[in-house]
Write an enzyme that holds these catalytic residues in place. Structure first.
Site, short mmCIF file in Angstrom:
data_model
loop_
_atom_site.label_atom_id
_atom_site.label_comp_id
_atom_site.label_asym_id
_atom_site.label_seq_id
_atom_site.Cartn_x
_atom_site.Cartn_y
_atom_site.Cartn_z
N GLU A 96 -18.83 -18.08 83.47
CA GLU A 96 -17.93 -18.71 82.52
C GLU A 96 -18.53 -19.99 81.96
OE1 GLU A 96 -14.14 -19.47 84.28
OE2 GLU A 96 -13.54 -17.36 84.32
N CYS B 119 -18.86 -27.22 79.18
CA CYS B 119 -18.93 -27.11 80.63
C CYS B 119 -19.65 -25.80 80.93
CB CYS B 119 -17.52 -27.11 81.23
SG CYS B 119 -17.49 -26.84 83.01
N CYS C 257 -21.40 -18.97 93.73
CA CYS C 257 -21.80 -20.29 94.20
C CYS C 257 -22.38 -20.19 95.60
CB CYS C 257 -20.61 -21.25 94.21
SG CYS C 257 -21.08 -22.96 94.55
N CYS D 164 -16.66 -24.62 99.10
CA CYS D 164 -15.53 -25.54 98.93
C CYS D 164 -14.22 -24.76 98.97
CB CYS D 164 -15.67 -26.30 97.60
SG CYS D 164 -17.22 -27.22 97.46
N CYS E 81 -11.95 -24.27 95.67
CA CYS E 81 -12.58 -23.81 94.44
C CYS E 81 -12.53 -22.29 94.33
CB CYS E 81 -14.03 -24.30 94.40
SG CYS E 81 -14.93 -23.76 92.95
N CYS F 208 -13.34 -24.60 84.98
CA CYS F 208 -14.17 -25.79 84.95
C CYS F 208 -13.66 -26.80 83.95
CB CYS F 208 -15.64 -25.46 84.69
SG CYS F 208 -16.00 -24.67 83.13
#
Length: 347
Positions: free
Chosen positions: A94, A107, A114, A118, A121, A339
């Site tokens: 994205e 962004c 990832c 976290c 997230c 984001c």
């Protein structure tokens, strides 16, 4: 068996020039093709209209251009635009365009999924599939620049690496992409208008300082208490705040550039006086500013937006010691622009 063709954008200008010389053509042809690939953002060799057809055919036989494709685009009622970007291998990332009255910010993503974990997230729930190539990062920016010109009548003004992925876990490709974005042979943007946001990897922050980068640094802090931060970002157990502090002090000594701390306040997690006091103390180590971020809950779990009273308590405590603090309201809520909740910023 036919060999897989190489993405031509992996070649430097000198390598392109050498390729043409080796194939009995003029070196300047490499300059022409390089301009088409970067400055003009060509998606195919057929786009290169001032290159002879036999030369285009030769390029087609030897290379590919692994450009992105904006699969779906959603536009929020507040003007935020979210792109679902399909990569050449079918994977999707994205990117988001966030407008204000005076500028537009891109962004962008740096990884598919990832590397980190976290807990708050949405992207962290997707395992890291691969790093993005420099051209794929560059293409996201190019696409948003076109959208900015189309919808807002001016070029893209800022870039933040706050999309999918941890930029410092894809360091070399991110740096190559930024080099091309800031090059006069690319988009010619000022590095001062680019911010790289990291979850805080000390050795890579030091490497950036040693590499004399000119862009800005943001750190997703979220707590200045190790135990609390580890609850929010479990990987941070490997990167204690003492190490992060040392790296940030090193960064400032080398670059003389202020750091931005990204900080979400959650109900029952970091909305107490001890958390406020710890952040105030941490902010005294290195010149900085703080962005308090409105959280967009991803489910009904433990991470929920804190009260306005808690946010106000943070603001008062930080301003009392002279720290510039801004509250970033979530953008694109009606299109779930993940984001976008981090990216409405000056940089």
């Amino acid at each position: 068996m036919q060999m897989e063709k190489k993405d031509i954008r992996a070649l430097s200008k000198d390598q392109l020039r050498d390729f043409f010389v080796a194939n009995n053509d003029k070196a300047f042809r490499g300059n022409q093709v390089y301009e088409w690939l970067w400055s003009k953002g060509a998606h195919s060799f057929e786009d290169m209209t001032n290159v002879a057809k036999p030369t285009r055919a030769m390029l087609e036989n030897n290379f590919v251009i692994n450009h992105i494709k904006v699969d779906t685009m959603q536009k929020s009622s507040d003007g935020t635009v979210k792109n679902a970007v399909r990569l050449h291998d079918g994977l999707v990332v994205e990117s988001v365009l966030i407008p204000t009255e005076t500028r537009t910010t891109a962004c962008v993503s740096s990884q598919v999924g990832c590397s980190l974990d976290c807990n708050f997230c949405a992207t962290a729930r997707l395992k890291r599939m691969r790093n993005l190539e420099p051209g794929e990062i560059y293409d996201q920016v190019l696409a948003i620049d076109k959208e900015s010109r189309l919808y807002y009548n001016h070029p893209l003004s800022n870039i933040v690496f706050m999309g999918m992925g941890e930029p410092l876990m894809n360091y070399n490709n991110v740096i190559k992409a930024i080099d091309m974005i800031t090059s006069q042979e690319g988009l010619g943007m000022s590095p001062k208008r680019i911010m790289v946001s990291t979850s805080g990897i000390p050795k890579m922050i030091k490497k950036m300082a040693d590499d004399d980068v000119k862009f800005k640094l943001a750190v997703s802090l979220h707590s200045a208490i190790d135990e609390v931060r580890a609850r929010i970002m479990p990987f941070s157990k490997n990167f204690p705040l003492a190490d992060l502090r040392e790296a940030l002090e090193y960064w400032y000594r080398k670059t003389k550039t202020k750091i931005s701390y990204e900080y979400v306040v959650w109900k029952g997690i970091n909305d107490d006086k001890a958390s406020i006091d710890a952040l105030v103390k941490f902010c005294k180590y290195v010149p900085c500013k703080v962005n308090l971020i409105e959280y967009n809950p991803i489910d009904e779990g433990e991470f929920q937006q804190a009260s306005e009273e808690s946010i106000s308590a943070y603001i008062k405590a930080l301003e009392n010691i002279g720290i510039v603090v801004k509250v970033r309201r979530s953008r694109g809520k009606d299109i779930d622009a993940a984001c976008g909740q981090l990216a409405n910023k000056e940089g």
